[in-house]
Design a protein around this motif. Sequence first.
Motif, PDB file in Angstrom:
ATOM      1  N   LEU A 151       0.838  -1.210   0.000  1.00  0.00           N
ATOM      2  CA  LEU A 151       0.000   0.000   0.000  1.00  0.00           C
ATOM      3  C   LEU A 151       0.865   1.248   0.000  1.00  0.00           C
ATOM      4  N   ASN A 152       1.789   1.322  -0.939  1.00  0.00           N
ATOM      5  CA  ASN A 152       2.722   2.444  -1.034  1.00  0.00           C
ATOM      6  C   ASN A 152       3.518   2.605   0.261  1.00  0.00           C
ATOM      7  N   ARG A 153       3.764   1.494   0.927  1.00  0.00           N
ATOM      8  CA  ARG A 153       4.622   1.505   2.116  1.00  0.00           C
ATOM      9  C   ARG A 153       6.043   1.259   1.663  1.00  0.00           C
ATOM     10  N   PRO A 154       7.041   1.577   2.518  1.00  0.00           N
ATOM     11  CA  PRO A 154       8.421   1.233   2.154  1.00  0.00           C
ATOM     12  C   PRO A 154       8.536  -0.261   1.858  1.00  0.00           C
ATOM     13  N   TRP A 155       9.378  -0.589   0.891  1.00  0.00           N
ATOM     14  CA  TRP A 155       9.528  -1.971   0.448  1.00  0.00           C
ATOM     15  C   TRP A 155       9.905  -2.881   1.620  1.00  0.00           C
ATOM     16  N   GLY A 156      10.770  -2.401   2.474  1.00  0.00           N
ATOM     17  CA  GLY A 156      11.233  -3.206   3.603  1.00  0.00           C
ATOM     18  C   GLY A 156      10.112  -3.604   4.557  1.00  0.00           C
ATOM     19  N   ASP A 157       9.020  -2.812   4.598  1.00  0.00           N
ATOM     20  CA  ASP A 157       7.907  -3.102   5.509  1.00  0.00           C
ATOM     21  C   ASP A 157       6.882  -4.043   4.902  1.00  0.00           C
ATOM     22  N   SER A 158       7.076  -4.398   3.617  1.00  0.00           N
ATOM     23  CA  SER A 158       6.080  -5.226   2.954  1.00  0.00           C
ATOM     24  C   SER A 158       6.100  -6.643   3.510  1.00  0.00           C
ATOM     25  N   ILE A 159       4.895  -7.174   3.832  1.00  0.00           N
ATOM     26  CA  ILE A 159       4.858  -8.531   4.358  1.00  0.00           C
ATOM     27  C   ILE A 159       4.715  -9.567   3.254  1.00  0.00           C
ATOM     28  N   SER A 160       4.285  -9.138   2.057  1.00  0.00           N
ATOM     29  CA  SER A 160       4.086 -10.117   0.988  1.00  0.00           C
ATOM     30  C   SER A 160       5.375 -10.401   0.211  1.00  0.00           C
ATOM     31  N   CYS A 161       6.381  -9.500   0.293  1.00  0.00           N
ATOM     32  CA  CYS A 161       7.616  -9.701  -0.470  1.00  0.00           C
ATOM     33  C   CYS A 161       8.379 -10.913   0.072  1.00  0.00           C
ATOM     34  N   THR A 162       8.791 -11.807  -0.855  1.00  0.00           N
ATOM     35  CA  THR A 162       9.493 -13.014  -0.439  1.00  0.00           C
ATOM     36  C   THR A 162      11.007 -12.876  -0.584  1.00  0.00           C
ATOM     37  N   LYS A 163      11.464 -11.692  -0.991  1.00  0.00           N
ATOM     38  CA  LYS A 163      12.895 -11.416  -1.205  1.00  0.00           C
ATOM     39  C   LYS A 163      13.510 -12.340  -2.245  1.00  0.00           C
ATOM     40  N   CYS A 164      12.706 -12.782  -3.234  1.00  0.00           N
ATOM     41  CA  CYS A 164      13.218 -13.729  -4.226  1.00  0.00           C
ATOM     42  C   CYS A 164      14.144 -13.051  -5.232  1.00  0.00           C
ATOM     43  N   GLY A 165      13.936 -11.757  -5.467  1.00  0.00           N
ATOM     44  CA  GLY A 165      14.836 -11.025  -6.362  1.00  0.00           C
ATOM     45  C   GLY A 165      14.539 -11.183  -7.838  1.00  0.00           C
ATOM     46  N   LYS A 166      13.401 -11.778  -8.190  1.00  0.00           N
ATOM     47  CA  LYS A 166      13.068 -11.928  -9.611  1.00  0.00           C
ATOM     48  C   LYS A 166      12.884 -10.571 -10.266  1.00  0.00           C
ATOM     49  N   CYS A 167      12.233  -9.650  -9.530  1.00  0.00           N
ATOM     50  CA  CYS A 167      11.991  -8.317 -10.076  1.00  0.00           C
ATOM     51  C   CYS A 167      13.304  -7.631 -10.435  1.00  0.00           C
ATOM     52  N   VAL A 168      14.332  -7.836  -9.589  1.00  0.00           N
ATOM     53  CA  VAL A 168      15.628  -7.203  -9.824  1.00  0.00           C
ATOM     54  C   VAL A 168      16.266  -7.764 -11.088  1.00  0.00           C
ATOM     55  N   GLN A 169      16.177  -9.089 -11.238  1.00  0.00           N
ATOM     56  CA  GLN A 169      16.837  -9.725 -12.379  1.00  0.00           C
ATOM     57  C   GLN A 169      16.181  -9.395 -13.718  1.00  0.00           C
ATOM     58  N   VAL A 170      14.870  -9.110 -13.721  1.00  0.00           N
ATOM     59  CA  VAL A 170      14.210  -8.827 -15.001  1.00  0.00           C
ATOM     60  C   VAL A 170      14.225  -7.344 -15.356  1.00  0.00           C
ATOM     61  N   CYS A 171      14.564  -6.484 -14.410  1.00  0.00           N
ATOM     62  CA  CYS A 171      14.537  -5.034 -14.653  1.00  0.00           C
ATOM     63  C   CYS A 171      15.565  -4.664 -15.732  1.00  0.00           C
ATOM     64  N   PRO A 172      15.126  -3.976 -16.800  1.00  0.00           N
ATOM     65  CA  PRO A 172      16.056  -3.679 -17.895  1.00  0.00           C
ATOM     66  C   PRO A 172      17.041  -2.552 -17.571  1.00  0.00           C
ATOM     67  N   THR A 173      16.729  -1.757 -16.574  1.00  0.00           N
ATOM     68  CA  THR A 173      17.586  -0.617 -16.231  1.00  0.00           C
ATOM     69  C   THR A 173      18.126  -0.776 -14.811  1.00  0.00           C
TER      70      THR A 173
END
Lengths: 238, 155
Positions: free
Chosen positions: A182-204
């Motif tokens: 809910l537009n909270r800081p990423w670190g406070d998110s309870i649903s994030c699994t820290k898998c890092g897929k988003c980081v690996q697919v980001c083109p920039t």
Amino acid sequence: MSVVTLHINDEIVSARSDQKLLEVIREQGIEIPTLCHMDGISELGGCRLCLVEVKGSNRLLAACVTPVQEGMSVYTHSERLVNYRHITMELLLSERNHTCAVCVMNGHCELQYEAAELGVDHVRYEYMTPDLPIDASHSKFTLDHNRCILCMRCVRVCDEVEGAHTLDVMGRGTNSRIITALNRPWGDSISCTKCGKCVQVCPTGALFEKGSSVGEMEKRHAFLSWILNGRERKEWHW
Amino acid sequence: MEKEKEEILEGIYKAAQANGDNIISILQELQHQFGYVQKDSVEWFARKSNIPEAKFYGVLTFYSQFHMSPRGKNIVTVCSGTVCHVKGSARIISKLREDLKLKGNEVTTKDGLFTLENVNCVGACSIAPVVIVNEKVYGKMSPDKMLKNLKAYKE
């Protein structure tokens, strides 16, 4: 599955009827730039770099979301298209603060690569230079809105492959921004699994691993097909 | 969360399930019940209904009909469409902001009496500039005329 035949740059080509134009064009060894497309996740048709000309339609169509059709005639590098791709890239670069010299992805960045391929050496539009924050609250990754092009690869991979849907987009138009929960800081998110897929697919360099310095961040794109193929063959056990 | 509120949310949830978990209608119902969309009720819904929080927030910020902070008793809408803009709607807005003592990005007064917002066109260009208070339309406005009209709502 039926087979269709079509013309690409006046060459006769055959394709499966369920294929998208982009796939068929790439199979022919023809290079067209893309940023939002990624093998393994759904198509968005958002970056508009893969636009092609189809005979009989005066609109330009995004090859990644256009299905092949019997007898269609496609042109991939007409003068009009080259000009439009150039403009699209300039607009992408003018929207946020893309300063390569201080970016963790310098030298490995897809945006930088495609801009160079298209021969964009300057931008004719005024830079918008928005005042955007950086979210470094996560223990492993950082989200820098200044370098984001809103390709939504991270949003799609988080939803479709990881199934967490921590990331989404808020707002409209130039005010759009990637958000976590809910537009909270990423670190406070309870649903994030820290898998890092988003980081690996980001083109920039918008998403990167903490601790990387200028030019040090390299993304591993192959991991996605590795995960998905393994799932299909039921290789993973836990 | 208080018991009463939870009961209301439970009611909305049941209705939403019959509706096929439509995000927009859930948010509209939340706004209708509480006057604005509260963060904690969205969180409650996300836990309950398996719709991700991020998705809720995306829809919330996309549509201008949704509000995430309490709104004033009277809604003052100033049109900023092309015609109203040429006819001086910006001057009306700055005068009203000054009169209502709104600072920075504030849109609602401290006493909760007024919320000031602008829209891009109300489709009444012939009587530009237009100001709408609640449902009443005031055409051919000037900053001073509008201040006079606003007085009636201050009692």
